[in-house]
Design a protein around this motif. Structure first.
Motif, short mmCIF file in Angstrom:
data_model
loop_
_atom_site.label_atom_id
_atom_site.label_comp_id
_atom_site.label_asym_id
_atom_site.label_seq_id
_atom_site.Cartn_x
_atom_site.Cartn_y
_atom_site.Cartn_z
N MET A 3 13.24 -6.60 -9.54
CA MET A 3 12.06 -5.47 -9.86
C MET A 3 10.99 -5.96 -10.14
O MET A 3 9.92 -5.55 -9.98
CB MET A 3 12.88 -4.33 -10.74
CG MET A 3 13.95 -3.39 -10.21
SD MET A 3 14.84 -2.58 -11.64
CE MET A 3 13.47 -1.98 -12.60
N VAL A 4 11.17 -6.90 -11.07
CA VAL A 4 9.77 -7.82 -11.54
C VAL A 4 9.05 -8.37 -10.37
O VAL A 4 7.93 -8.49 -10.36
CB VAL A 4 10.23 -8.50 -12.66
CG1 VAL A 4 8.93 -9.50 -13.30
CG2 VAL A 4 10.73 -7.88 -13.90
N MET A 5 9.79 -8.90 -9.66
CA MET A 5 9.25 -9.87 -8.52
C MET A 5 8.59 -8.95 -7.53
O MET A 5 7.39 -9.11 -7.05
CB MET A 5 10.32 -10.66 -7.68
CG MET A 5 10.68 -11.95 -8.45
SD MET A 5 11.98 -12.74 -7.72
CE MET A 5 11.24 -13.18 -6.48
N ASN A 6 9.06 -7.61 -7.27
CA ASN A 6 8.51 -6.59 -6.40
C ASN A 6 7.43 -6.05 -7.03
O ASN A 6 6.30 -5.90 -6.49
CB ASN A 6 9.41 -5.61 -5.88
CG ASN A 6 10.72 -6.14 -5.05
OD1 ASN A 6 10.61 -7.38 -4.35
ND2 ASN A 6 11.77 -5.43 -5.06
N ARG A 12 5.29 -7.37 -9.18
CA ARG A 12 4.29 -8.52 -9.11
C ARG A 12 3.89 -8.86 -7.69
O ARG A 12 2.35 -8.89 -7.53
CB ARG A 12 4.54 -9.69 -9.73
CG ARG A 12 4.87 -9.67 -11.12
CD ARG A 12 5.19 -10.86 -11.96
NE ARG A 12 5.52 -10.59 -13.35
CZ ARG A 12 5.22 -11.57 -14.28
NH1 ARG A 12 4.70 -12.75 -14.03
NH2 ARG A 12 5.45 -11.38 -15.42
N THR A 13 4.46 -8.52 -6.67
CA THR A 13 4.17 -8.74 -5.52
C THR A 13 3.17 -7.68 -4.83
O THR A 13 2.13 -7.74 -4.34
CB THR A 13 5.13 -8.78 -4.55
OG1 THR A 13 5.95 -10.13 -4.82
CG2 THR A 13 4.70 -9.11 -3.21
N GLU A 14 3.59 -6.50 -5.38
CA GLU A 14 2.78 -5.01 -5.32
C GLU A 14 1.45 -5.24 -5.81
O GLU A 14 0.33 -4.78 -5.35
CB GLU A 14 3.74 -3.93 -5.54
CG GLU A 14 2.77 -2.55 -5.43
CD GLU A 14 3.85 -1.60 -5.60
OE1 GLU A 14 3.42 -0.35 -6.26
OE2 GLU A 14 4.96 -1.44 -5.58
N ILE A 15 1.44 -5.86 -7.39
CA ILE A 15 0.17 -5.89 -7.90
C ILE A 15 -0.98 -6.78 -7.14
O ILE A 15 -1.98 -6.66 -7.43
CB ILE A 15 0.43 -6.23 -9.33
CG1 ILE A 15 1.00 -4.99 -10.31
CG2 ILE A 15 -0.76 -6.66 -10.14
CD1 ILE A 15 1.55 -5.56 -11.56
N ALA A 16 -0.36 -8.01 -6.74
CA ALA A 16 -1.03 -9.09 -6.05
C ALA A 16 -1.52 -8.25 -4.97
O ALA A 16 -2.85 -8.55 -4.54
CB ALA A 16 -0.24 -10.13 -5.81
N THR A 17 -0.84 -7.59 -4.11
CA THR A 17 -1.37 -6.86 -2.86
C THR A 17 -2.49 -6.07 -3.21
O THR A 17 -3.58 -6.05 -2.38
CB THR A 17 -0.21 -6.24 -2.01
OG1 THR A 17 0.71 -7.34 -1.99
CG2 THR A 17 -0.73 -5.69 -0.76
N GLN A 18 -2.17 -5.27 -4.21
CA GLN A 18 -3.24 -4.12 -4.49
C GLN A 18 -4.61 -5.10 -4.97
O GLN A 18 -5.71 -4.24 -4.60
CB GLN A 18 -2.87 -3.36 -5.61
CG GLN A 18 -1.84 -2.21 -5.06
CD GLN A 18 -1.17 -1.57 -6.31
OE1 GLN A 18 -1.19 -1.73 -7.49
NE2 GLN A 18 -0.31 -0.54 -5.89
N MET A 19 -4.47 -5.80 -5.77
CA MET A 19 -5.60 -6.86 -6.08
C MET A 19 -6.51 -7.23 -5.16
O MET A 19 -7.77 -7.35 -5.21
CB MET A 19 -5.32 -7.66 -7.20
CG MET A 19 -4.96 -7.21 -8.57
SD MET A 19 -4.66 -8.26 -9.89
CE MET A 19 -6.38 -9.07 -9.94
#
Length: 59
Positions: free
Chosen positions: A26-29, A31-38
């Motif tokens: 859940m944490v990895m997903n 963080r990946t989503e946040i990085a994509t949004q940024m």
């Protein structure tokens, strides 16, 4: 050690391991989503290329 006690201990350890892995996924997903949004946000920003070229200095 009793067989039933050992079995319960093994199942508890297995459950704890499964929960830990689930939380890590859940944490990895997240963080990946946040990085994509940024990355998307940075690519959509308007950049003024004339900013920062000249500096006005008065004494």
């Amino acid at each position: 050690m009793d067989l039933s006690t050992m079995s319960i201990g093994m199942h508890q350890a297995s459950l704890q391991n499964a929960v830990s892995i689930s939380v890590m996924k859940m944490v990895m997903n997240s963080r990946t989503e946040i990085a994509t949004q940024m990355t998307e946000m940075m690519s959509n920003m308007a950049v003024d290329t004339s900013k920062g070229i000249n500096i006005d200095v008065r004494v």
